[in-house]
Design an enzyme around this catalytic site. Structure first.
Site, PDB file in Angstrom:
ATOM      1  CB  THR A   1      -0.916  -0.003   1.244  1.00 20.70           C
ATOM      2  OG1 THR A   1      -1.695  -1.195   1.221  1.00 20.70           O
ATOM      3  CG2 THR A   1      -1.837   1.201   1.247  1.00 20.70           C
ATOM      4  CB  CYS A   2       3.673   2.352   2.115  1.00 28.21           C
ATOM      5  SG  CYS A   2       4.676   3.809   2.363  1.00 28.21           S
TER       6      CYS A   2
ATOM      7  CB  CYS B   1       3.236   6.797   2.434  1.00 23.87           C
ATOM      8  SG  CYS B   1       2.941   5.280   3.333  1.00 23.87           S
TER       9      CYS B   1
ATOM     10  CE1 TYR C   1      10.116  -0.105  -1.307  1.00 27.32           C
ATOM     11  CE2 TYR C   1       9.352  -1.961   0.000  1.00 27.32           C
ATOM     12  CZ  TYR C   1       9.646  -0.619  -0.113  1.00 27.32           C
ATOM     13  OH  TYR C   1       9.493   0.205   0.973  1.00 27.32           O
TER      14      TYR C   1
ATOM     15  CB  ALA D   1      -0.434 -17.007  -0.537  1.00 29.04           C
TER      16      ALA D   1
ATOM     17  CB  ILE E   1      -7.019   8.631   3.964  1.00 30.13           C
ATOM     18  CG1 ILE E   1      -5.853   7.752   4.444  1.00 30.13           C
ATOM     19  CG2 ILE E   1      -7.255   8.449   2.470  1.00 30.13           C
ATOM     20  CD1 ILE E   1      -6.053   6.259   4.270  1.00 30.13           C
TER      21      ILE E   1
ATOM     22  CD  GLU F   1      -2.539  12.576   4.587  1.00 27.24           C
ATOM     23  OE1 GLU F   1      -1.661  12.679   5.436  1.00 27.24           O
ATOM     24  OE2 GLU F   1      -2.734  11.535   3.929  1.00 27.24           O
TER      25      GLU F   1
ATOM     26  NE  ARG G   1     -13.099   8.492  15.945  1.00 27.05           N
ATOM     27  CZ  ARG G   1     -12.813   7.212  16.165  1.00 27.05           C
ATOM     28  NH1 ARG G   1     -12.505   6.805  17.364  1.00 27.05           N
ATOM     29  NH2 ARG G   1     -12.831   6.338  15.176  1.00 27.05           N
TER      30      ARG G   1
ATOM     31  N   GLY H   1     -12.710   4.584   6.300  1.00 22.77           N
ATOM     32  CA  GLY H   1     -12.011   3.593   7.117  1.00 22.77           C
ATOM     33  C   GLY H   1     -11.391   2.511   6.268  1.00 22.77           C
TER      34      GLY H   1
ATOM     35  CB  ALA I   1       3.005  13.669   9.539  1.00 18.83           C
TER      36      ALA I   1
ATOM     37  CG  HIS J   1      16.315  34.173  15.115  1.00 16.88           C
ATOM     38  ND1 HIS J   1      14.961  34.255  15.392  1.00 16.88           N
ATOM     39  CD2 HIS J   1      16.670  35.356  14.550  1.00 16.88           C
ATOM     40  CE1 HIS J   1      14.524  35.437  15.012  1.00 16.88           C
ATOM     41  NE2 HIS J   1      15.537  36.129  14.496  1.00 16.88           N
TER      42      HIS J   1
ATOM     43  CD  GLU K   1      13.386  31.614  16.528  1.00 16.64           C
ATOM     44  OE1 GLU K   1      14.175  32.051  17.377  1.00 16.64           O
ATOM     45  OE2 GLU K   1      13.274  32.106  15.394  1.00 16.64           O
TER      46      GLU K   1
END
Ligand SMILES: Cc1cc2nc3c(=O)[nH]c(=O)nc-3n(C[C@H](O)[C@H](O)[C@H](O)COP(=O)(O)OP(=O)(O)OC[C@H]3O[C@@H](n4cnc5c(N)ncnc54)[C@H](O)[C@@H]3O)c2cc1C
Length: 459
Positions: A42-43, A48, A99, A115, A181, A184, A207, A264, A343, A438, A443
């Site tokens: 998925t990622c 992502c 991968y 499988a 999701i 975003e 949430r 979901g 994030a 700075h 900061e």
């Protein structure tokens, strides 16, 4: 002689499965990995990575506008969705190749097939109708978008999977959901010029995140033009001559080219044969595992989203690694699921680690809140009306910083580093004694002197 075909059979070549396979092979195990779709999971393929590329794409419109305040006169900008899709697809293909190569180089055997589990030591490769026996089976099948089956017109809706492959960008979209999701993607579409409505059943978005972040995010995305409907749900989707009509419980009929449902995700355990092997699942269909990712059947383990612990890529990777070290590396390692930074690549971005204010109040009798809200320096010239929010939560008895929440540019980058300090149990005094860098936004985290609120519970 080995009584099994392989030491380890892994179902699913996503974040968790690939890491487990490579590490187990490096410990000398014979490993076979089955993947029914694309290696990377998925990622890499539809999570992502392509999502973040879309987020980058969607931010340029504001950059062009902001440039004017700095003396630039940009030409008329146009956007080509098909060029973005082609560039994104090329990058995903490149990562997919890496991968595959890394897995094969490790010595693991990759099989392109679904499988299914037959018994605690046997798996069937569906594409070849072949049985493979294994000393251990690792279930790393991830999760998939879940759309309520009884929503009339659900066949017209898309999930995040299809959002990555839209042939053209709609003029209007309805995004349903209040999780990361949904938020975003609402930001992505809005930034790309799509008229965007976000419909969420609950009262507030996101949430589980700190209430101030949730409230401020809504204000900021509404300023950017996203229409947010909370406390409402889509009751049906209708196909019309010029697109779709999403009907809401409150009586609105939202016209859109696409309706994206992001309410979901469900663990991928359907039809996997887990029940016939005696593996216990929870009410949501997730594999129940112990701290070493072992199920109630001793030869069957599970890692990543299919266990529904913390559904994030780095967590799946850690769990896969820990599993391989535990079972094949002679080191019993469990994963610490506390203090995981998070994030949300919304616009503005969110970074969050540790306890929210509500959670801190439930856990400690004395909590000091250090909070600041300011206009980022860049926007003094760009003129953009956008705020950054920063918040530190401190257990006043020990002086330990127990939560950090940021809404603003680069919040994820900042919070990744703050997460280290929380892991090291840094105190507010440690933050105060650190010199400011700075001029940065971060900061503020080391210059907030006085608490904005001191909560004291009379016990
Ligand atoms: C839109 C979106 C955005 C996301 N953004 C982020 C983010 O910004 N940061 C973050 O940390 N996480 C993010 N995530 C979550 C992240 O993608 C997952 O937590 C992570 O991929 C889980 O890894 P996994 O190994 O458990 O499963 P997956 O990566 O989902 O891999 C499972 C693999 O198993 C395969 N499979 C399933 N069943 C079978 C079978 N029976 N036989 C063979 N193969 C099978 C699947 O095809 C898949 O390739 C996002 C997810 C989505 C959907």
């Amino acid at each position: 002689m080995n009584q099994f075909d392989v030491d380890l059979f892994i179902i699913g070549a996503g974040s968790g499965g690939v890491r487990a396979g490579r590490i187990a092979a490096s410990h000398g195990a014979s490993v076979m990995v089955a993947e029914e779709y694309r290696v990377g999971g998925t990622c890499v393929i539809r999570g992502c990575v392509p999502k973040k590329l879309f987020v980058y794409a969607s931010r340029f419109a504001e950059e062009f506008e902001d440039a004017v305040g700095f003396g630039w006169t940009p030409g008329e900008a146009t956007f080509d969705w098909s060029r973005l899709m082609a560039a994104k697809d090329a990058e995903i293909d490149r990562l997919n190749g890496i991968y595959i190569r890394n897995l094969e180089r490790s010595g693991a055997k990759l099989v392109q097939s679904r499988a299914e589990i037959i018994d605690p030591h046997t798996v069937r490769l569906v594409a070849e109708d072949r049985l493979v026996t294994a000393k251990y089976i690792l279930v790393a099948t991830g999760g998939a978008p879940y759309i309520v089956p009884d929503l009339p017109g659900r066949e017209f809706a898309i999930s995040s999977n299809e959002a990555f492959h839209l042939e053209r960008l709609p003029e209007r979209i309805v995004v349903v959901g209040g999780g990361y999701i949904a938020v975003e993607f609402a930001g992505i579409f809005n930034g790309l010029g799509v008229e965007t409505t976000l419909v969420h059943r609950g009262d507030a978005l996101l949430r589980g995140f700190d209430a101030d972040l949730r409230r401020t995010l809504r204000e900021e995305i509404e300023k950017k033009g996203i229409r947010v409907l909370t406390g409402d749900v889509i009751t049906s989707i209708e196909k019309t001559a010029d697109g779709l009509l999403a009907h809401t419980r409150s009586g609105e009929a939202l016209s859109a080219g696409e309706v994206m449902i992001a309410t979901g995700r469900a663990p991928n355990t359907r039809g996997l044969g887990l029940e016939s092997a005696g593996v216990q699942l929870d009410g949501a269909g997730a594999v129940i595992v112990d701290e070493f990712s072992q199920s109630n059947v001793p030869s069957i383990y599970a890692v990543g989203d299919v266990t529904n612990r913390v559904n994030l890529t780095p967590v799946a990777i850690r769990e896969g690694h820990a599993f391989a070290d535990t079972v094949f590396g002679g080191k019993r390692i469990s994963v610490d699921h506390l203090g995981i930074p998070k994030a949300v690549f919304s616009q503005p971005e969110i970074g969050s680690v540790g306890l929210s204010e509500e959670e801190a109040l439930a856990e400690f009798t004395a909590v000091d809140v250090y909070q600041t809200s300011f206009r980022p320096m860049k926007h003094t010239l760009s003129g953009r009306n956008e705020k950054t929010l920063m918040k530190l939560l401190v257990d006043a008895d020990s002086d330990r910083v127990v939560g950090c929440h940021i809404l603003g540019p680069d919040a994820g980058e900042i919070v990744q580093i703050v997460a280290i300090t929380l892991k090291m149990r840094a105190t507010k005094a440690d933050f105060d004694s650190t010199m400011a860098l700075h001029p940065t936004a971060a900061e503020e985290l080391v210059t907030m002197r006085e608490p904005s609120v001191r909560h004291r519970r009379n016990s």
